[in-house]
Motif scaffolding. Structure first.
Motif, short mmCIF file in Angstrom:
data_model
loop_
_atom_site.label_atom_id
_atom_site.label_comp_id
_atom_site.label_asym_id
_atom_site.label_seq_id
_atom_site.Cartn_x
_atom_site.Cartn_y
_atom_site.Cartn_z
N GLY A 1 25.84 42.64 49.61
CA GLY A 1 25.59 43.43 50.79
C GLY A 1 26.78 43.43 51.72
O GLY A 1 27.75 42.70 51.50
N GLY A 2 26.72 44.26 52.76
CA GLY A 2 27.81 44.29 53.72
C GLY A 2 29.06 44.94 53.15
O GLY A 2 29.00 45.75 52.21
N HIS A 3 30.21 44.59 53.71
CA HIS A 3 31.47 45.15 53.24
C HIS A 3 31.79 44.66 51.83
O HIS A 3 31.59 43.49 51.51
N LEU A 4 32.29 45.57 51.01
CA LEU A 4 32.53 45.27 49.60
C LEU A 4 34.02 45.34 49.27
O LEU A 4 34.74 46.21 49.78
N GLY A 5 34.47 44.45 48.41
CA GLY A 5 35.88 44.41 48.01
C GLY A 5 36.19 45.30 46.83
O GLY A 5 36.99 44.94 45.97
N PHE A 6 35.56 46.46 46.79
CA PHE A 6 35.74 47.40 45.68
C PHE A 6 35.94 48.81 46.23
O PHE A 6 35.48 49.12 47.33
N LYS A 7 36.60 49.65 45.43
CA LYS A 7 36.64 51.08 45.76
C LYS A 7 35.26 51.65 45.46
O LYS A 7 34.51 51.13 44.63
N LYS A 8 34.93 52.75 46.11
CA LYS A 8 33.60 53.33 45.96
C LYS A 8 33.26 53.62 44.50
O LYS A 8 32.14 53.37 44.04
N GLU A 9 34.26 54.14 43.77
CA GLU A 9 34.00 54.51 42.38
C GLU A 9 33.84 53.30 41.46
O GLU A 9 33.36 53.41 40.33
N GLU A 10 34.26 52.13 41.92
CA GLU A 10 34.15 50.92 41.09
C GLU A 10 32.78 50.26 41.20
O GLU A 10 32.39 49.48 40.33
N ILE A 11 32.05 50.56 42.27
CA ILE A 11 30.81 49.84 42.58
C ILE A 11 29.78 49.96 41.46
O ILE A 11 29.12 48.98 41.10
N GLY A 12 29.64 51.14 40.87
CA GLY A 12 28.67 51.32 39.78
C GLY A 12 29.26 51.23 38.40
O GLY A 12 28.55 51.44 37.40
N ASP A 13 30.53 50.90 38.30
CA ASP A 13 31.22 50.82 37.01
C ASP A 13 30.94 49.47 36.35
O ASP A 13 31.25 48.42 36.93
N PRO A 14 30.36 49.45 35.14
CA PRO A 14 30.04 48.19 34.47
C PRO A 14 31.25 47.26 34.29
O PRO A 14 31.08 46.04 34.20
N ASP A 15 32.46 47.81 34.25
CA ASP A 15 33.66 46.99 34.08
C ASP A 15 33.90 46.07 35.28
O ASP A 15 34.67 45.11 35.18
N TYR A 16 33.27 46.38 36.42
CA TYR A 16 33.46 45.58 37.63
C TYR A 16 32.23 44.73 37.96
O TYR A 16 32.16 44.12 39.02
N ALA A 17 31.26 44.72 37.05
CA ALA A 17 30.05 43.92 37.27
C ALA A 17 30.42 42.44 37.35
O ALA A 17 31.42 42.00 36.77
N LEU A 18 29.62 41.67 38.07
CA LEU A 18 29.92 40.25 38.29
C LEU A 18 30.11 39.49 36.98
O LEU A 18 31.03 38.68 36.86
N GLU A 19 29.27 39.77 35.99
CA GLU A 19 29.39 39.06 34.72
C GLU A 19 30.67 39.40 33.96
O GLU A 19 31.11 38.63 33.10
N ARG A 20 31.30 40.52 34.34
CA ARG A 20 32.58 40.90 33.71
C ARG A 20 33.78 40.29 34.44
O ARG A 20 34.78 39.94 33.81
N ILE A 21 33.70 40.18 35.76
CA ILE A 21 34.86 39.67 36.51
C ILE A 21 34.86 38.15 36.64
O ILE A 21 35.91 37.54 36.83
N LEU A 22 33.68 37.53 36.52
CA LEU A 22 33.59 36.07 36.64
C LEU A 22 34.48 35.33 35.63
O LEU A 22 35.23 34.43 36.02
N PRO A 23 34.44 35.68 34.32
CA PRO A 23 35.28 34.96 33.36
C PRO A 23 36.78 35.03 33.67
O PRO A 23 37.52 34.06 33.42
N ASP A 24 37.22 36.17 34.23
CA ASP A 24 38.65 36.31 34.57
C ASP A 24 39.05 35.31 35.65
O ASP A 24 40.12 34.71 35.59
N VAL A 25 38.18 35.14 36.64
CA VAL A 25 38.48 34.20 37.73
C VAL A 25 38.45 32.76 37.21
O VAL A 25 39.31 31.95 37.56
N ILE A 26 37.49 32.46 36.35
CA ILE A 26 37.42 31.12 35.75
C ILE A 26 38.68 30.81 34.97
O ILE A 26 39.23 29.69 35.06
N THR A 27 39.20 31.78 34.23
CA THR A 27 40.43 31.59 33.46
C THR A 27 41.61 31.26 34.37
O THR A 27 42.41 30.36 34.08
#
Length: 369
Positions: A171-197
């Protein structure tokens, strides 16, 4: 079938691996934060425009912010438990808020809405000491995490203590571009492993554990289980805590969640130049129709805000909503806000989440192991 694990950030140890997300303006103050901390999770005060709750904010906004923040931290510290402060990088008085939080003994600072690269010296002092204030940036990609940690390592010779990775369902302000919000490539389960790495690299380099906390759209104990199995050390949740008696917002604010339907949760263009997620109401409908809301900006509280061309003052709109004046404001909310169906105590919420976690079917444990 299993109890939730502890969340350890340096020498801090939360027996419930949940950070209650910071919610401004005035939605998560000492009332909510202390109640969450008392139950063994991490309670968080939002410092965003906190001075608007002071009677003299129009005369000296900076001083009102400082006074209100000190007051709320001191009140929260009266309760035993872990207390954090969420401080937006975009705040004009960001350094003031960081310094005050350290001076008042906040256990940790969580910092998003921008990259926290240049930070006050106070947060860096005594990195190896116990009882110091920990620092936790919020990122929305492995790239952002790498940028922050590399900068800190080069400039300060130290790195932050943990990191929150926030997906686009927040909720609130988001760290994504508008077009990225519904894109599955930016879903939490997709970006989490990159941060862990990225964190594994810095853990090896500095010989210390750097927990990764998953955030954005986490609503149930089963969600918590899923993201811990994906490698997160804990989760950050905000939306579900609005549905508690101890949440510092008005009943009218909470009722906006209770009455909302899935189709009411919308993405808006914030005056600060970022997309945000909110519950649609007449105020937002008016803004979409080009109706400019009257405002008198006492102080440019957010660095990127172009207040001269803004259709409304977002700090004022959110303060009005917190107080229940929804005719003159609106409610920020996560994608799952419509799933909040009742107001319960923080204690009951934590117990519910723990039960939901334990009730994940055995075969789910087997699939994940």
């Amino acid at each position: 079938m299993s109890e939730m694990p502890l969340l350890k950030i340096g020498d801090l140890e939360a027996r419930v691996p949940i950070i209650q997300g910071g919610m401004g303006v005035g939605v998560s103050l000492s009332g909510l934060a202390s109640a969450v901390a008392k139950e063994g999770a991490i309670g968080v005060i939002s410092s965003a425009a906190i001075g608007m709750l002071e009677p003299d904010f129009g005369k000296d906004f900076r001083e009102a912010n400082a006074r209100a923040l000190r007051k709320e931290i001191r009140k929260a510290r009266e309760t035993k438990g872990i207390i954090g402060v969420n401080i937006m990088v975009a705040l004009s008085d960001y350094d003031d808020h960081v310094n005050i939080s350290v001076e008042e003994g906040a256990d940790l600072i969580i910092s998003g809405a921008g990259l926290p690269l240049k930070v006050p010296e106070k947060i860096l002092q005594g990195k190896s000491e116990k009882n110091r204030t920990k620092f936790v940036p919020i990122v929305s990609s492995g790239r952002a995490a790498e940028l922050i940690f590399r900068y800190w390592a080069r400039q300060y010779g130290v790195v932050p203590d943990a990191v929150v990775v926030e997906g686009p369902m927040a909720g609130g302000h988001l760290g994504f571009k508008k077009e990225e919000i519904g894109d599955p490539d930016y879903a939490l389960e997709r970006i989490l492993p990159d941060v862990i790495t990225v964190m594994k690299i810095y853990e090896q380099r500095y010989g210390e554990s750097i927990p990764v906390i998953a955030a954005g759209g986490i609503f149930t104990g089963a969600d918590i289980y899923r993201f811990l199995q994906l490698g997160a050390s804990g989760v950050q949740m905000a939306t579900r805590f609005v549905g508690t008696y101890e949440c510092d917002a008005s009943m009218e604010f909470k009722e906006a969640y209770l009455k909302s339907k899935e189709e009411d949760i919308v993405i808006i263009n914030s005056p600060v130049g970022m997309p945000g997620r909110a519950i649609r109401n007449k105020f937002l409908d008016d803004v979409n129709q080009g109706i400019k809301k009257p405002m008198n900006c006492p102080w440019k509280c957010l660095k990127p805000c172009n207040y001269a061309n803004s259709p409304y003052c977002i700090a004022l709109a959110l303060t009005n909503a917190k107080k229940g004046n929804l005719e003159y404001g609106f409610v920020f909310a996560g994608a799952n806000a419509y799933r909040v169906k009742e107001i319960i105590s923080v204690k009951a919420l934590i117990e519910t989440l723990q039960k939901e976690y334990r009730d994940v079917p055995c075969d789910e444990f087997e699939k994940s192991s």
